[in-house]
Scaffold this motif. Structure first.
Motif, PDB file in Angstrom:
ATOM      1  N   GLN A  91     -10.796 -11.703  17.122  1.00  0.00           N
ATOM      2  CA  GLN A  91      -9.701 -10.726  17.086  1.00  0.00           C
ATOM      3  C   GLN A  91     -10.234  -9.321  17.358  1.00  0.00           C
ATOM      4  O   GLN A  91      -9.606  -8.538  18.076  1.00  0.00           O
ATOM      5  CB  GLN A  91      -9.015 -10.775  15.716  1.00  0.00           C
ATOM      6  N   ASP A  92     -11.407  -9.031  16.822  1.00  0.00           N
ATOM      7  CA  ASP A  92     -12.042  -7.737  17.109  1.00  0.00           C
ATOM      8  C   ASP A  92     -12.255  -7.551  18.612  1.00  0.00           C
ATOM      9  O   ASP A  92     -12.056  -6.459  19.150  1.00  0.00           O
ATOM     10  CB  ASP A  92     -13.420  -7.636  16.437  1.00  0.00           C
ATOM     11  N   TYR A  99      -8.805  -0.948  22.986  1.00  0.00           N
ATOM     12  CA  TYR A  99      -9.242   0.454  22.883  1.00  0.00           C
ATOM     13  C   TYR A  99      -9.699   0.937  24.256  1.00  0.00           C
ATOM     14  O   TYR A  99      -9.445   2.076  24.667  1.00  0.00           O
ATOM     15  CB  TYR A  99     -10.462   0.656  21.971  1.00  0.00           C
ATOM     16  N   ARG A 171     -15.499   3.594  17.595  1.00  0.00           N
ATOM     17  CA  ARG A 171     -14.813   2.544  16.825  1.00  0.00           C
ATOM     18  C   ARG A 171     -15.493   1.193  17.052  1.00  0.00           C
ATOM     19  O   ARG A 171     -15.704   0.417  16.123  1.00  0.00           O
ATOM     20  CB  ARG A 171     -13.352   2.408  17.280  1.00  0.00           C
ATOM     21  N   GLU A 175     -17.624  -1.749  14.475  1.00  0.00           N
ATOM     22  CA  GLU A 175     -17.222  -3.139  14.255  1.00  0.00           C
ATOM     23  C   GLU A 175     -18.258  -4.131  14.781  1.00  0.00           C
ATOM     24  O   GLU A 175     -18.371  -5.239  14.256  1.00  0.00           O
ATOM     25  CB  GLU A 175     -15.849  -3.370  14.907  1.00  0.00           C
TER      26      GLU A 175
ATOM     27  N   TYR B  41      -5.398  -1.124  15.118  1.00  0.00           N
ATOM     28  CA  TYR B  41      -6.111   0.025  14.557  1.00  0.00           C
ATOM     29  C   TYR B  41      -6.349  -0.013  13.046  1.00  0.00           C
ATOM     30  O   TYR B  41      -6.965   0.898  12.499  1.00  0.00           O
ATOM     31  CB  TYR B  41      -5.381   1.322  14.936  1.00  0.00           C
ATOM     32  N   THR B  42      -5.842  -1.032  12.348  1.00  0.00           N
ATOM     33  CA  THR B  42      -6.068  -1.045  10.888  1.00  0.00           C
ATOM     34  C   THR B  42      -6.539  -2.408  10.398  1.00  0.00           C
ATOM     35  O   THR B  42      -6.066  -2.904   9.382  1.00  0.00           O
ATOM     36  CB  THR B  42      -4.805  -0.625  10.101  1.00  0.00           C
ATOM     37  N   ARG B  43      -7.476  -3.017  11.122  1.00  0.00           N
ATOM     38  CA  ARG B  43      -7.951  -4.340  10.699  1.00  0.00           C
ATOM     39  C   ARG B  43      -8.887  -4.270   9.498  1.00  0.00           C
ATOM     40  O   ARG B  43      -9.225  -5.284   8.900  1.00  0.00           O
ATOM     41  CB  ARG B  43      -8.675  -5.051  11.849  1.00  0.00           C
ATOM     42  N   ARG B  44      -9.368  -3.066   9.175  1.00  0.00           N
ATOM     43  CA  ARG B  44     -10.311  -2.953   8.048  1.00  0.00           C
ATOM     44  C   ARG B  44      -9.864  -1.865   7.076  1.00  0.00           C
ATOM     45  O   ARG B  44     -10.655  -1.011   6.677  1.00  0.00           O
ATOM     46  CB  ARG B  44     -11.712  -2.645   8.577  1.00  0.00           C
ATOM     47  N   GLU B  46      -8.095   0.757   7.431  1.00  0.00           N
ATOM     48  CA  GLU B  46      -8.283   2.141   7.881  1.00  0.00           C
ATOM     49  C   GLU B  46      -7.096   3.029   7.551  1.00  0.00           C
ATOM     50  O   GLU B  46      -7.177   4.240   7.722  1.00  0.00           O
ATOM     51  CB  GLU B  46      -8.512   2.203   9.397  1.00  0.00           C
TER      52      GLU B  46
END
Lengths: 335, 93
Positions: A91-92, A99, A171, A175, B41-44, B46
């Protein structure tokens, strides 16, 4: 094309000297030399814009296609814990692609065009993703080696000259550290397991070691576009420099696992304080770039199918949005 | 099909802090833009709050106007406390 920033066509045959530059170009270069970031609405040379679009979109495509080799193992992960970790990682990768597409779009190219260029094969992605993942250990090797090499490439880009790229890379690098660690953790688990499990880890290292080194791109002596990219600060270290750093940091990690790097010529060079390696098979690399890797056709086929299979869903979302907008307009009119 | 509109995403990372621009995404409407922003943008953890704004609704100053816009502030050093040196004997100023 190779990974990320390491081999991107700049469209120039030689770097311009200060005298050859127009006043605008000179001011632009002075700004880069002073470490002031370029933002999308600022004036920039067309070649800088085009090179960045190529570099960032190639990078985005690599993240998107990079989901496939590991996605192959989601349904077959050995435990629920490993499965949830792998799901999060894949997913990342999708997030990283998004991005980066966003950063590329600030340069005046549309998302649909970028995606169409990936599916048609016009724009490339990293050659590493054209290798198959034949065992569970490959998931560990990818996290440890492929993401490890990617981090090595990407950390300098957090200081490159283009603002939106800097922000996306910052970003991403945060990750990626999770990606590399979960991979090494997986390799540790295998290496502490049965003889067969350790052998599986060794086999994965054997297959992924050389392709990981190739991710840094061709040797500096063959890299025609580096000088211009370095002057523009969209590439900060040479291919060979980054490759050497990766080797130096990875060999001790392999030793800790009790695994053997598949290179009989590998030895510590006391004099220069680095590891020497045997010759890299650039013929294999070039062959993959020409489309003859084990999975080239399959990767694009799967991406194309996913895009086509998702069409009805995208259409439904659009139809729903249009209906809601119409309903809202009618309510407002009645009120 | 036309491309979905571009949305700029702003996240409040903690209560008490301002929303900060984090990036952009495409979505057919505001509701989906919020959903996508959550995933992208908010998987962790944030954020505690998300704003999405259609990129086409943002009015930005142009880089060419930098001088007329910001030059006037350059020669007003007296707006900074360091313009007024204080004697050592005077405390708490």
């Amino acid at each position: 094309m190779s990974l990320y920033a390491q081999q991107v066509d700049t469209g120039v045959t030689q770097v311009q000297t200060n005298d050859e530059m127009s006043p605008e170009e000179r001011a632009f270069q002075a700004r880069i030399d002073a470490g002031i970031r370029i933002e999308p609405k600022d004036w920039m040379p067309e070649a800088y814009r085009k090179t960045l679009i190529r570099q960032i979109s190639q990078h985005a495509h690599s993240e998107i296609v990079g989901q496939l080799p590991e996605g192959n193992w989601i349904t077959r992960a050995p435990t629920l814990k490993r499965k949830t970790i792998l799901l999060a990682k894949v997913q990342d990768e999708a997030g990283h692609g998004l991005y980066l597409y966003g950063a590329a779009e600030t340069l005046g190219v549309t998302r649909d065009q970028l995606y169409a260029d990936l599916l048609s094969g016009k724009l490339k992605y990293s050659s590493i993703f054209n290798y198959p993942t034949v065992s569970w250990a490959d998931v560990g090797a990818i996290g440890w080696l492929v993401d490890g090499a990617a981090i090595m490439n990407q950390i300098p880009l957090c200081r490159c000259s283009f603002g939106p790229y800097v922000r996306a890379m910052t970003r991403i690098c945060k990750e990626e550290a999770f990606h590399a660690r979960q991979g090494y953790d997986l390799m540790m688990a295998l290496c502490r397991g049965t003889e067969a499990q350790k052998q599986m880890a060794q086999d994965a290292l054997n297959r992924w070691w050389w392709p990981s080194l190739m991710m840094f791109g061709p040797p500096d002596s063959d890299s025609v576009h580096s000088a211009q990219s370095m002057q523009w600060k969209i590439k900060l270290f040479s291919n060979d420099e980054l490759r050497q750093r990766f080797i130096d940091q990875t060999v001790p990690q392999a030793e800790y696992l009790g695994l053997t790097i598949p290179d009989p010529a590998l030895r510590w060079n006391e004099e220069c304080g680095h590891y020497d390696i045997g010759p890299i098979d650039w013929e294999e690399f070039n062959s993959i770039l020409r489309g003859n890797g084990p999975c080239n056709r399959d990767r694009l086929r799967v991406r194309t199918q996913a895009w086509e299979d998702g069409a009805w869903f995208r259409d439904a979302l659009t139809a729903h949005a249009e209906k809601e907008a119409l309903r809202k307009a009618e309510t407002e009119k009645a009120a | 099909m036309n491309e979905w509109p571009l949305w700029e995403v702003f996240i409040r990372s903690q209560h008490g802090l301002a929303h900060k621009h984090v990036g952009s995404l495409h979505a057919p409407d505001a509701e989906m833009a919020i959903n996508h922003a959550r995933d992208v943008y908010t998987r962790r953890n944030e954020g505690v709050s998300i704003w999405v704004v259609k990129a086409s609704d943002i009015v930005a100053s142009s880089p060419g106007d930098k001088e007329p816009l910001f030059e006037p502030a350059n020669n007003k050093v007296y707006r900074h406390p360091t313009f007024f040196p204080m004697p050592k004997e005077v405390k708490n100023l």
